[in-house]
Design a protein around this motif. Structure first.
Motif, mmCIF file in Angstrom:
data_model
loop_
_atom_site.group_PDB
_atom_site.id
_atom_site.type_symbol
_atom_site.label_atom_id
_atom_site.label_comp_id
_atom_site.label_asym_id
_atom_site.label_seq_id
_atom_site.Cartn_x
_atom_site.Cartn_y
_atom_site.Cartn_z
ATOM 1 N N GLY A 64 63.685 11.569 9.161
ATOM 2 C CA GLY A 64 63.339 10.839 10.376
ATOM 3 C C GLY A 64 62.783 11.788 11.412
ATOM 4 N N TYR A 65 63.030 11.464 12.663
ATOM 5 C CA TYR A 65 62.493 12.233 13.775
ATOM 6 C C TYR A 65 63.576 12.479 14.810
ATOM 7 C CZ TYR A 65 58.233 10.575 11.635
ATOM 8 O OH TYR A 65 57.260 10.298 10.728
ATOM 9 N N LEU A 66 63.484 13.616 15.475
ATOM 10 C CA LEU A 66 64.360 13.950 16.599
ATOM 11 C C LEU A 66 63.494 14.149 17.832
ATOM 12 C CD1 LEU A 66 66.652 16.683 14.974
ATOM 13 C CD2 LEU A 66 67.161 14.248 15.250
ATOM 14 N N SER A 67 64.008 13.762 18.973
ATOM 15 C CA SER A 67 63.314 14.045 20.232
ATOM 16 C C SER A 67 64.357 14.322 21.306
ATOM 17 C CB SER A 67 62.400 12.889 20.641
ATOM 18 O OG SER A 67 63.159 11.734 20.902
ATOM 19 N N SER A 68 63.903 14.965 22.363
ATOM 20 C CA SER A 68 64.794 15.384 23.439
ATOM 21 C C SER A 68 64.211 14.974 24.784
ATOM 22 C CB SER A 68 64.954 16.910 23.396
ATOM 23 O OG SER A 68 65.604 17.371 24.542
ATOM 24 N N ASN A 69 65.070 14.769 25.735
ATOM 25 C CA ASN A 69 64.632 14.492 27.111
ATOM 26 C C ASN A 69 64.520 15.763 27.938
ATOM 27 O OD1 ASN A 69 64.484 11.689 26.751
ATOM 28 N ND2 ASN A 69 66.677 11.493 27.091
ATOM 29 N N HIS A 70 64.908 16.913 27.348
ATOM 30 C CA HIS A 70 64.971 18.168 28.099
ATOM 31 C C HIS A 70 64.319 19.308 27.321
ATOM 32 C CE1 HIS A 70 67.873 16.092 30.633
ATOM 33 N NE2 HIS A 70 68.486 15.729 29.535
ATOM 34 N N ASN A 71 63.831 20.312 28.035
ATOM 35 C CA ASN A 71 63.386 21.568 27.423
ATOM 36 C C ASN A 71 64.614 22.467 27.307
ATOM 37 O OD1 ASN A 71 60.570 21.038 27.320
ATOM 38 N ND2 ASN A 71 60.398 21.542 29.479
ATOM 39 N N GLU A 72 65.204 22.505 26.125
ATOM 40 C CA GLU A 72 66.389 23.340 25.946
ATOM 41 C C GLU A 72 66.712 23.491 24.469
ATOM 42 O OE1 GLU A 72 69.436 21.488 28.199
ATOM 43 O OE2 GLU A 72 69.395 19.663 27.043
ATOM 44 N N GLU A 73 67.647 24.386 24.204
ATOM 45 C CA GLU A 73 68.057 24.665 22.842
ATOM 46 C C GLU A 73 69.220 23.760 22.454
ATOM 47 O OE1 GLU A 73 67.789 28.689 21.040
ATOM 48 O OE2 GLU A 73 69.969 28.535 21.186
ATOM 49 N N TYR A 74 69.062 23.080 21.354
ATOM 50 C CA TYR A 74 70.122 22.241 20.807
ATOM 51 C C TYR A 74 70.873 23.009 19.735
ATOM 52 C CZ TYR A 74 68.649 17.997 23.143
ATOM 53 O OH TYR A 74 68.364 17.059 24.090
ATOM 54 N N THR A 75 72.134 22.723 19.604
ATOM 55 C CA THR A 75 72.951 23.266 18.531
ATOM 56 C C THR A 75 73.189 22.151 17.528
ATOM 57 O OG1 THR A 75 74.038 24.805 20.025
ATOM 58 C CG2 THR A 75 75.151 24.352 17.936
ATOM 59 N N ILE A 76 72.849 22.423 16.278
ATOM 60 C CA ILE A 76 73.077 21.463 15.206
ATOM 61 C C ILE A 76 74.225 21.986 14.361
ATOM 62 C CG2 ILE A 76 72.111 20.365 13.152
ATOM 63 C CD1 ILE A 76 69.365 20.597 14.452
ATOM 64 N N LEU A 88 68.477 22.024 5.670
ATOM 65 C CA LEU A 88 67.907 21.356 6.831
ATOM 66 C C LEU A 88 66.440 21.728 6.956
ATOM 67 C CD1 LEU A 88 68.490 19.794 9.534
ATOM 68 C CD2 LEU A 88 68.971 22.022 10.536
ATOM 69 N N ALA A 89 65.592 20.755 7.291
ATOM 70 C CA ALA A 89 64.167 21.030 7.503
ATOM 71 C C ALA A 89 63.745 20.476 8.856
ATOM 72 C CB ALA A 89 63.321 20.392 6.417
ATOM 73 N N ILE A 90 63.010 21.287 9.592
ATOM 74 C CA ILE A 90 62.396 20.863 10.852
ATOM 75 C C ILE A 90 60.895 21.043 10.677
ATOM 76 C CG2 ILE A 90 62.222 21.298 13.327
ATOM 77 C CD1 ILE A 90 64.971 20.191 12.440
ATOM 78 N N ASN A 91 60.144 19.979 10.914
ATOM 79 C CA ASN A 91 58.687 19.978 10.722
ATOM 80 C C ASN A 91 58.277 20.500 9.347
ATOM 81 O OD1 ASN A 91 58.057 18.767 13.175
ATOM 82 N ND2 ASN A 91 58.066 20.724 14.246
ATOM 83 N N GLY A 92 59.030 20.082 8.319
ATOM 84 C CA GLY A 92 58.680 20.406 6.941
ATOM 85 C C GLY A 92 59.100 21.766 6.435
ATOM 86 N N ARG A 93 59.735 22.588 7.270
ATOM 87 C CA ARG A 93 60.156 23.927 6.840
ATOM 88 C C ARG A 93 61.647 23.909 6.528
ATOM 89 N NH1 ARG A 93 57.666 28.378 10.599
ATOM 90 N NH2 ARG A 93 57.730 29.511 8.647
ATOM 91 N N TYR A 94 61.959 23.979 5.224
ATOM 92 C CA TYR A 94 63.354 23.939 4.783
ATOM 93 C C TYR A 94 64.009 25.306 4.902
ATOM 94 C CZ TYR A 94 63.748 19.231 2.952
ATOM 95 O OH TYR A 94 63.819 17.879 2.843
ATOM 96 N N VAL A 95 65.250 25.266 5.289
ATOM 97 C CA VAL A 95 66.124 26.434 5.231
ATOM 98 C C VAL A 95 66.730 26.419 3.830
ATOM 99 C CG1 VAL A 95 68.208 27.463 6.218
ATOM 100 C CG2 VAL A 95 66.628 26.227 7.690
ATOM 101 N N ALA A 107 70.490 26.795 15.614
ATOM 102 C CA ALA A 107 69.920 26.473 16.928
ATOM 103 C C ALA A 107 68.524 25.887 16.731
ATOM 104 C CB ALA A 107 69.830 27.725 17.787
ATOM 105 N N LEU A 108 68.186 24.921 17.585
ATOM 106 C CA LEU A 108 66.882 24.269 17.521
ATOM 107 C C LEU A 108 66.309 24.147 18.926
ATOM 108 C CD1 LEU A 108 64.662 22.697 16.026
ATOM 109 C CD2 LEU A 108 66.056 20.638 16.340
ATOM 110 N N PRO A 109 65.299 24.975 19.266
ATOM 111 C CA PRO A 109 64.664 24.828 20.573
ATOM 112 C C PRO A 109 63.829 23.554 20.591
ATOM 113 C CG PRO A 109 63.822 26.772 19.400
ATOM 114 C CD PRO A 109 64.764 26.084 18.503
ATOM 115 N N MET A 110 64.016 22.744 21.621
ATOM 116 C CA MET A 110 63.301 21.470 21.735
ATOM 117 C C MET A 110 62.531 21.432 23.050
ATOM 118 S SD MET A 110 64.060 19.390 19.081
ATOM 119 C CE MET A 110 63.822 17.736 19.696
#
Length: 140
Positions: A64-76, A88-95, A107-110
């Motif tokens: 799916g998709y994730l979005s944020s209301n703030h410019n900040e780093e999220y902890t997953i 986990l993959a963000i924008n198609g790049r798997y860990v 950590a995920l900067p958003m």
């Protein structure tokens, strides 16, 4: 999280091949706990998912998709059983596949109002399966 939820696909194998896919549905959260008997419900009849894919050597993929209301780093945080592994993959790049017992944290900067593609793969090799994903930021 995506409007309507994340697409979850359940596989009867840890290989995630199309021939092993037994169920696809939308879910509002990422949580698996075989002790709570997750269900796949049709119009009248409900079948426990673990009866469809078993309790060992199965896989689940959420996309799916994730979005944020703030410019900040999220902890997953990904929490799972001793025999569970997550990727986990963000924008198609798997860990790489990693054990998520007792937890896997990243950590995920958003950027505010920017959407990122999200995918989480979970495979259970042994033990009572459970997985839970939480994400948080300093402003939430």
């Amino acid at each position: 999280i995506s409007p309507g939820g994340l697409e979850s696909s359940y596989f009867s194998s840890i290989n995630f091949g199309p021939s092993h896919k037994v169920l696809t549905k939308l879910e509002n959260e990422i949580t698996v706990n075989w002790n709570k008997e997750p269900f796949s419900c049709a119009e009248v009849e409900c079948t426990p998912i673990r009866h469809l894919i078993g309790t060992r050597n199965f896989g689940i993929r959420w996309t799916g998709y994730l979005s944020s209301n703030h410019n900040e780093e999220y902890t997953i945080g990904i929490f799972c059983n001793d025999g569970g592994f997550a990727s986990l993959a963000i924008n198609g790049r798997y860990v790489k596949w990693q054990s998520c017992w007792p937890r896997l944290v990243t950590a995920l900067p958003m950027k505010a109002h920017k959407t990122v593609n999200f995918s989480l793969r979970y495979k259970n090799l042994e033990g009572e399966a459970f997985l839970n994903l939480k994400w948080a930021s300093p402003s939430e």
